[in-house]
Write a protein that holds these residues in place. Structure first.
Motif, short mmCIF file in Angstrom:
data_model
loop_
_atom_site.label_atom_id
_atom_site.label_comp_id
_atom_site.label_asym_id
_atom_site.label_seq_id
_atom_site.Cartn_x
_atom_site.Cartn_y
_atom_site.Cartn_z
N ARG A 45 0.89 -1.29 -0.04
CA ARG A 45 0.05 0.10 0.07
C ARG A 45 0.96 1.30 0.08
O ARG A 45 1.74 1.46 0.82
N ILE A 46 0.81 1.95 -1.06
CA ILE A 46 1.65 3.37 -1.17
C ILE A 46 0.90 4.14 -1.41
O ILE A 46 0.32 4.37 -2.37
N HIS A 47 1.09 5.45 -0.60
CA HIS A 47 0.35 6.63 -0.68
C HIS A 47 1.29 7.57 -1.10
O HIS A 47 2.54 7.95 -0.68
N ARG A 90 3.57 -2.34 6.42
CA ARG A 90 2.10 -2.24 5.87
C ARG A 90 1.86 -1.11 5.00
O ARG A 90 1.28 -1.42 4.15
N GLN A 91 2.53 -0.15 5.26
CA GLN A 91 2.20 1.06 4.31
C GLN A 91 3.48 1.83 3.91
O GLN A 91 4.45 1.76 5.01
N VAL A 115 11.89 -1.67 0.79
CA VAL A 115 10.94 -1.78 1.62
C VAL A 115 10.03 -3.09 1.46
O VAL A 115 10.09 -3.67 2.50
N SER A 116 9.83 -3.65 0.39
CA SER A 116 9.00 -4.66 0.24
C SER A 116 9.82 -6.08 0.33
O SER A 116 9.74 -7.09 1.13
N ASP A 176 6.22 2.19 7.51
CA ASP A 176 6.22 1.83 8.84
C ASP A 176 6.77 0.46 9.30
O ASP A 176 5.92 -0.43 10.22
N GLY A 177 7.49 -0.15 8.71
CA GLY A 177 8.20 -1.39 8.78
C GLY A 177 9.18 -1.37 10.03
O GLY A 177 9.02 -0.58 10.94
#
Lengths: 214, 452
Positions: free
Chosen positions: B340-342, B377-378, B370-371, B397-398
């Motif tokens: 989920r990328i904002h 999660r975001q 990040v992944s 938020d990892g």
């Protein structure tokens, strides 16, 4: 059925024209830029417009913009966009561009003229033709979704082909199962995804695409 | 001394409080000087002790064997300690002068820019001599050492004086009146009244002079420690040379990769297609069915070749980036990602194409990181352009703990951004969140002309 083709490369424009004519479609106009497309669409009122994404003068996303403009000018105009690559971003914009059939396919799909002409006819009839690659990426993106994970492998296959815009008959033919089985899978999928079932093929496709595009 | 005229930033504040504060700060500077002296002795230990040893050997008298032993006892540990500690001491000198620069700005009203120390010659752990050479060759290090030396005198004359004067006035002149055990200064006419008047006068002189002396000290520090113009230019040239070399290397490596991919991929498939078509032609009359199968095989090969070319093009320059620019290209990337990328962007035009491309691939690599590692999660991607600077923040938020020293990915991004004078900062405490900020100086072209 009358078709307007907008493709700037002569070889492809010529090839498309010949292939569609061979399948009994009538070419109302074959143009090579966005402005001419708008003029041809307004004048000839075709049943479907086939538009290449990369067009002069900018050779970027002119075709997408021309397709959207054409649909603003002639509401409900079925448009099939062809491209060397497919992007979900553009697929979304096309799907959001109002009513009327919409298609978004890789150029490679013209290699299979039977399937391609089928897609053209589907879009002209107000249906949807999404490239399998778009669908594959939509599914990959939703891979973490618990609801999708609850589908059986067969149901996921049915979902993928349905999302391309196919009818039950076409899904049955592609997956080599009976139409009755497809109907059963479809009902199960719609139940699991909590979508409103519909007899209208295209409304069903759009619901699935909206679910995946979330 | 012209540098002592305190005109750079108005006059210092005067008054009893300000004066005492200035005197105290002067003492603090003197403390820094003593620390510097210690470091200088460590750095020079090798030279000093060895010289002493040699001197003993040559001019000492007595048993020659004894002299040799003494020389060795002094020289060998001297060399050892000096050489062993010198690099660390040089780095400590940097800290010390860095502190002096900051304090000069805050306390003396003389801001001194931090010099750009030259970066290590290469990644990874440096060998001893490599490290020492890197430190000593830096002009900024030499300026630091010059200051440590100048400071040995300057701190006494300018920084400590006011405190010493106030102390003398207080203890030697006023003190005897308050505490009887302190003997009054011995000079004719040293009556209690005279002493107190003299003492107050001396203290006032110290208090009044303290801010000016402190300012003077700051100006002197500025004159020595401020990065010289030409040194900065040299530094810039060195940096440009390095980043240009790296940019060229990266470019060349990319071209080699593309060449290899084309050679092994699309080209090979076209050759195979040609051969398949030829085979189909050979048998089309005798075995039309088999010929048809070969033709379909050739068609499938062309589909695969196209798919490979598409992937290759995406890796060189993603089509949406060319079509729509950075924000939409990143939006497309976000749409393809299972995370989920904002995305938020306030770009009103387009950065120059090379910057756009570097920024795109940097973000793309960060998102891949990040992944892969963060279990986030975001993720938030924030693009803005202010004050001639493209700023991109990637926050997740990892679980944090990303260390640029460990992975080559972040280093690679840093190097590629450096070609545009861009920088990358990362904050990733264990437990998260991880925030990476990139800044690239660039101008935006207006949105209207951007599509051409």
């Amino acid at each position: 059925m009358r078709v307007v083709i907008c493709e700037d490369l002569f070889l492809l424009r010529d090839g498309l024209t010949r292939m569609l004519q061979a399948h009994g479609l009538q070419i109302a106009a074959a143009v090579d830029n966005g402005a001419d497309l708008l003029a041809a669409v307004a004048k000839d009122r075709p049943d479907v417009a086939i538009v290449d994404v990369r067009l002069p003068p900018t050779f970027t996303d002119e075709g997408i913009r021309a397709a959207l403009a054409a649909r603003r000018e002639v509401p409900g105009l079925p448009v099939l966009v062809l491209s060397q690559y497919v992007e979900q971003l553009y697929a979304r914009e096309l799907l959001a561009s109002g009513s009327g059939g919409i298609g978004y396919l890789l150029k490679d799909r013209v290699f299979d003229s039977g399937q391609f002409v089928d897609a053209v006819r589907r879009v002209a009839a107000g249906g949807t033709a999404m490239d399998p690659e778009v669908i594959a990426r939509l599914l990959a993106r939703n891979a973490g979704d618990g609801t999708l994970a609850a589908l059986s492998p067969r149901e996921r296959e049915v979902l993928a082909v349905m999302a391309e815009g196919r009818s039950n008959a076409a899904i049955a033919q592609r997956l080599v199962i009976t139409e009755r089985a497809v109907a059963k899978h479809t009902a199960s999928i719609f139940g699991k995804l909590d979508l409103q079932p519909s007899d209208d093929d295209n409304r069903r496709v759009l619901a699935v695409l909206a679910y995946l595009g979330g | 001394m012209a540098v002592l005229v305190p005109t750079r930033r108005g006059t210092p504040r005067l008054g009893l409080g300000a004066g005492l504060l200035a005197a105290a700060r002067g003492l603090a500077f003197t403390g820094l000087m003593l620390a510097g002296l210690g470091l200088l002795l460590v750095i020079l230990a090798a030279v000093l002790l060895t010289a002493l040893g040699v001197a003993m050997l040559i001019i000492g008298n007595g048993n020659p064997l004894f002299r040799v032993v003494v020389a060795l006892l002094l020289g060998v540990p001297g060399l050892g300690i000096g050489l062993f500690l010198a690099p660390g001491a040089l780095l400590a000198v940097r800290r010390l002068t860095g502190l002096t620069r900051r304090l000069a700005g805050r306390w003396c009203g003389v801001p001194i820019a931090e010099p750009r120390y030259s970066p290590p010659p290469r990644q990874g752990r440096l060998g001893y001599t490599e490290r020492l050479r890197w430190l000593i060759k830096d002009p900024a290090t030499r300026r630091d050492l010059l200051w440590i030396t100048v400071n040995l005198v300057a701190a006494w004359v300018l920084a400590a004086t006011s405190a010493v004067v106030i102390g003398v006035g207080l203890i030697a002149f006023i003190g005897p009146e308050l505490i009887k055990t302190i003997p009054p200064p011995a000079f004719p006419g040293n009556s209690a009244g005279t002493l107190i008047v003299l003492g107050l006068a001396i203290i006032s002189a110290g208090v009044l002079a303290a801010p000016w002396l402190l300012r003077g000290y700051g100006l002197l520090a500025g004159a020595v420690l401020r990065p010289a113009g030409h040194a900065e230019l040299e530094q810039r040239v060195r940096q440009l040379t390095q980043t240009r070399t790296e940019a060229l290397d990266t470019g060349a490596a990319e071209i080699r990769r593309i060449e290899r991919d084309l050679h092994d991929g699309a080209q090979a498939r076209l050759v195979a297609m040609g051969m398949t078509l030829d085979a189909a032609g050979q048998i089309i009359d005798t075995n039309p069915e088999a010929a048809r199968a070969l033709l379909y095989e050739a068609r499938d090969a062309s589909v695969k070749a196209l798919a490979e070319l598409r992937d290759l093009v995406r890796g060189i320059h993603p089509p949406v980036l060319a079509d729509r620019g950075l924000a939409d290209a990143l939006q497309a990337l976000a749409l393809d990602s299972p995370m989920r990328i904002h995305l938020a962007s306030d770009l009103e035009g387009r950065p120059p194409a090379p910057v756009e491309s570097a920024a795109y691939f940097a973000v793309s690599e960060l998102l891949a990181n990040v992944s892969k590692h963060a279990a986030a999660r975001q993720t938030w991607v924030d693009i803005r352009h202010t004050d001639g600077m493209l700023r991109i923040g990637v926050t997740d938020d990892g679980h944090g703990g990303a260390d640029p020293a460990r992975g080559t990915g972040l280093r690679g991004i840093e190097r590629r951004l450096a070609a545009f004078d861009g920088v990358l900062a990362i904050s990733s405490p264990p437990g998260g969140p991880t925030a990476v900020t990139m800044e690239i100086p660039c101008a935006l072209s207006s949105a209207k002309t951007s599509s051409c």
